[in-house]
Scaffold this motif. Sequence first.
Motif, PDB file in Angstrom:
ATOM      1  N   LEU A   1       0.821  -1.217   0.000  1.00  0.00           N
ATOM      2  CA  LEU A   1       0.000   0.000   0.000  1.00  0.00           C
ATOM      3  C   LEU A   1       0.851   1.262   0.000  1.00  0.00           C
ATOM      4  CD1 LEU A   1      -2.836  -1.091   2.447  1.00  0.00           C
ATOM      5  CD2 LEU A   1      -3.129  -0.438   0.041  1.00  0.00           C
ATOM      6  N   VAL A   2       2.035   1.210   0.615  1.00  0.00           N
ATOM      7  CA  VAL A   2       2.915   2.384   0.606  1.00  0.00           C
ATOM      8  C   VAL A   2       3.335   2.717  -0.821  1.00  0.00           C
ATOM      9  CG1 VAL A   2       5.136   3.312   1.347  1.00  0.00           C
ATOM     10  CG2 VAL A   2       3.762   1.957   2.944  1.00  0.00           C
ATOM     11  N   GLY A   3       3.855   1.725  -1.534  1.00  0.00           N
ATOM     12  CA  GLY A   3       4.298   1.963  -2.911  1.00  0.00           C
ATOM     13  C   GLY A   3       3.159   2.364  -3.823  1.00  0.00           C
ATOM     14  N   ALA A   4       2.012   1.691  -3.679  1.00  0.00           N
ATOM     15  CA  ALA A   4       0.857   2.017  -4.517  1.00  0.00           C
ATOM     16  C   ALA A   4       0.358   3.424  -4.239  1.00  0.00           C
ATOM     17  CB  ALA A   4      -0.253   0.992  -4.273  1.00  0.00           C
ATOM     18  N   GLY A   5       0.298   3.786  -2.952  1.00  0.00           N
ATOM     19  CA  GLY A   5      -0.174   5.116  -2.594  1.00  0.00           C
ATOM     20  C   GLY A   5       0.731   6.227  -3.102  1.00  0.00           C
ATOM     21  N   VAL A   6       2.044   6.031  -2.948  1.00  0.00           N
ATOM     22  CA  VAL A   6       2.995   7.035  -3.430  1.00  0.00           C
ATOM     23  C   VAL A   6       2.927   7.154  -4.953  1.00  0.00           C
ATOM     24  CG1 VAL A   6       5.449   7.572  -3.674  1.00  0.00           C
ATOM     25  CG2 VAL A   6       4.548   6.836  -1.463  1.00  0.00           C
ATOM     26  N   ALA A   7       2.871   6.006  -5.637  1.00  0.00           N
ATOM     27  CA  ALA A   7       2.833   6.019  -7.103  1.00  0.00           C
ATOM     28  C   ALA A   7       1.588   6.734  -7.620  1.00  0.00           C
ATOM     29  CB  ALA A   7       2.878   4.587  -7.630  1.00  0.00           C
ATOM     30  N   CYS A   8       0.443   6.427  -7.030  1.00  0.00           N
ATOM     31  CA  CYS A   8      -0.794   7.053  -7.502  1.00  0.00           C
ATOM     32  C   CYS A   8      -0.850   8.543  -7.139  1.00  0.00           C
ATOM     33  CB  CYS A   8      -2.001   6.302  -6.952  1.00  0.00           C
ATOM     34  SG  CYS A   8      -2.200   4.651  -7.673  1.00  0.00           S
ATOM     35  N   ALA A   9      -0.264   8.917  -6.003  1.00  0.00           N
ATOM     36  CA  ALA A   9      -0.195  10.334  -5.647  1.00  0.00           C
ATOM     37  C   ALA A   9       0.693  11.092  -6.629  1.00  0.00           C
ATOM     38  CB  ALA A   9       0.330  10.485  -4.219  1.00  0.00           C
ATOM     39  N   LEU A  10       1.830  10.488  -6.981  1.00  0.00           N
ATOM     40  CA  LEU A  10       2.709  11.114  -7.977  1.00  0.00           C
ATOM     41  C   LEU A  10       1.995  11.234  -9.314  1.00  0.00           C
ATOM     42  CD1 LEU A  10       6.146   9.372  -7.257  1.00  0.00           C
ATOM     43  CD2 LEU A  10       5.640  11.815  -7.015  1.00  0.00           C
ATOM     44  N   GLY A  11       1.327  10.149  -9.716  1.00  0.00           N
ATOM     45  CA  GLY A  11       0.617  10.184 -10.990  1.00  0.00           C
ATOM     46  C   GLY A  11      -0.426  11.281 -11.028  1.00  0.00           C
ATOM     47  N   ALA A  12      -1.190  11.407  -9.934  1.00  0.00           N
ATOM     48  CA  ALA A  12      -2.225  12.439  -9.888  1.00  0.00           C
ATOM     49  C   ALA A  12      -1.614  13.831  -9.909  1.00  0.00           C
ATOM     50  CB  ALA A  12      -3.080  12.240  -8.643  1.00  0.00           C
ATOM     51  N   ALA A  13      -0.525  14.034  -9.165  1.00  0.00           N
ATOM     52  CA  ALA A  13       0.115  15.345  -9.112  1.00  0.00           C
ATOM     53  C   ALA A  13       0.704  15.748 -10.456  1.00  0.00           C
ATOM     54  CB  ALA A  13       1.205  15.336  -8.037  1.00  0.00           C
ATOM     55  N   LEU A  14       1.223  14.752 -11.196  1.00  0.00           N
ATOM     56  CA  LEU A  14       1.864  15.021 -12.485  1.00  0.00           C
ATOM     57  C   LEU A  14       0.898  14.892 -13.658  1.00  0.00           C
ATOM     58  CD1 LEU A  14       5.112  12.904 -11.905  1.00  0.00           C
ATOM     59  CD2 LEU A  14       4.971  15.409 -11.892  1.00  0.00           C
ATOM     60  N   ALA A  15      -0.315  14.428 -13.387  1.00  0.00           N
ATOM     61  CA  ALA A  15      -1.287  14.113 -14.439  1.00  0.00           C
ATOM     62  C   ALA A  15      -0.700  13.077 -15.402  1.00  0.00           C
ATOM     63  CB  ALA A  15      -1.710  15.366 -15.200  1.00  0.00           C
ATOM     64  N   ARG A  16      -0.076  12.046 -14.807  1.00  0.00           N
ATOM     65  CA  ARG A  16       0.506  10.951 -15.584  1.00  0.00           C
ATOM     66  C   ARG A  16      -0.195   9.644 -15.206  1.00  0.00           C
ATOM     67  NH1 ARG A  16       2.507  15.066 -17.092  1.00  0.00           N
ATOM     68  NH2 ARG A  16       4.709  15.470 -17.628  1.00  0.00           N
ATOM     69  N   PRO A  17      -0.316   8.711 -16.139  1.00  0.00           N
ATOM     70  CA  PRO A  17      -0.967   7.438 -15.832  1.00  0.00           C
ATOM     71  C   PRO A  17      -0.081   6.555 -14.949  1.00  0.00           C
ATOM     72  CG  PRO A  17      -0.109   7.393 -18.071  1.00  0.00           C
ATOM     73  CD  PRO A  17       0.087   8.804 -17.563  1.00  0.00           C
ATOM     74  N   VAL A  18      -0.715   5.588 -14.283  1.00  0.00           N
ATOM     75  CA  VAL A  18      -0.007   4.659 -13.401  1.00  0.00           C
ATOM     76  C   VAL A  18      -0.276   3.231 -13.848  1.00  0.00           C
ATOM     77  CG1 VAL A  18      -0.084   6.223 -11.435  1.00  0.00           C
ATOM     78  CG2 VAL A  18      -1.929   4.557 -11.762  1.00  0.00           C
ATOM     79  N   LEU A  19       0.617   2.332 -13.436  1.00  0.00           N
ATOM     80  CA  LEU A  19       0.495   0.933 -13.850  1.00  0.00           C
ATOM     81  C   LEU A  19       0.952   0.027 -12.716  1.00  0.00           C
ATOM     82  CD1 LEU A  19       1.467  -0.401 -17.357  1.00  0.00           C
ATOM     83  CD2 LEU A  19       2.089  -1.691 -15.328  1.00  0.00           C
ATOM     84  N   GLY A  20       0.083  -0.887 -12.287  1.00  0.00           N
ATOM     85  CA  GLY A  20       0.413  -1.853 -11.246  1.00  0.00           C
ATOM     86  C   GLY A  20       1.084  -3.073 -11.850  1.00  0.00           C
ATOM     87  N   VAL A  21       2.185  -3.497 -11.263  1.00  0.00           N
ATOM     88  CA  VAL A  21       3.020  -4.575 -11.819  1.00  0.00           C
ATOM     89  C   VAL A  21       3.033  -5.769 -10.865  1.00  0.00           C
ATOM     90  CG1 VAL A  21       5.398  -5.201 -12.461  1.00  0.00           C
ATOM     91  CG2 VAL A  21       4.462  -2.963 -13.097  1.00  0.00           C
ATOM     92  N   HIS A  22       3.051  -6.964 -11.434  1.00  0.00           N
ATOM     93  CA  HIS A  22       3.180  -8.188 -10.652  1.00  0.00           C
ATOM     94  C   HIS A  22       4.639  -8.356 -10.233  1.00  0.00           C
ATOM     95  CE1 HIS A  22       2.919 -12.373  -9.438  1.00  0.00           C
ATOM     96  NE2 HIS A  22       1.618 -12.385  -9.668  1.00  0.00           N
TER      97      HIS A  22
END
Length: 348
Positions: free
Chosen positions: A96-117
């Motif tokens: 959840l830490v990595g996912a939360g940081v990644a999605c926050a960055l994506g939202a702030a930058l208006a960039r898409p995000v991708l979850g990886v296995h």
Amino acid sequence: MTKLVLGIESSCDETGVALVRSGAGGALPTLLAHALHSQVQMHQAYGGVVPELASRDHIRRVLPLLRQVLTEADVPLTDVDVVAYTRGPGLAGALLVGAGVACALGAALARPVLGVHHLEGHLLSPFLSADAPQFPFVALLVSGGHTQLMRVDGVGRYELLGETIDDAAGEAFDKTAKLLGLGYPGGPALARLAEYGDPEAFKLPRPLLHSPNLDFSFAGLKTAVLTQARKLESAVCELPRADLAASTQAAIVEVLLKKSLKALQATGLKRLVVAGGVGANQQLRIQLNAACQARGVRVHYPELELCTDNGAMIAMAAAMRLQAGVQQPRSDYAFDVRPRWPLDAIDA
């Protein structure tokens, strides 16, 4: 058109951040920079990973590592095109830490995000090495609680050939090390002690070695080691412990070797990829290299520094999935994590 992919790994006890540039014209993505913080020293006092402490440490480390990577690559954050993160499997809080940081960055930058296995990251990590493999190949995944053999025909095209039905190879290393009083992390410590021992000193079982399938089992080996370790509790000499370490390592390596060769024979493929933390074991590499060379099989490994969990493998997997067109990034920034997520159900 190439893309800059930022990758964040936080599935367990390593925080990793990396920046990869996707390839053009079918070329492989290239690693621009990566940074990693290991929590090993913090967890040593507890003899294993403490999930709550792991999650809190990821929070402390991820942004400084991000700044370090951007500085090393000489790239501003605003140039990032896609933010990738480990969605699973792993520890829920840490993920959840990595996912939360990644999605926050994506939202702030208006960039898409991708979850990886996470395991796909390990699977594709040898493509970061100087001797990158080519599809198709058989993959031996030996990472933490996972021991699997896969047929890999391309990005996202994975067929499970066999897997552990109880303890994984990494768990067998760690549990044996704990029985021998070697502490955490156990695998590397056991391998170091095994250098001074006789691998034939103890007759330990090789579970499922001659079974008709490609599944693994290491629980019986652990039980046999426990029995022998109790007999050594009063030993005043270190040599018997080294012998038991060497014998345990020999048993694990033989099973991994024979099952990998059986998978190659069953598929008719002439290329083997070994990925995950146990893939750094030198005895495993020596024996696999010799056996594969005798059979005309190419064997590939990630660089040693990329065998453990890291952000580079997450960024690489994301970039390769984007290039192959098997997954599109998302821009809604709603996220979930999958602590249990079989690799053969990656698109489910």
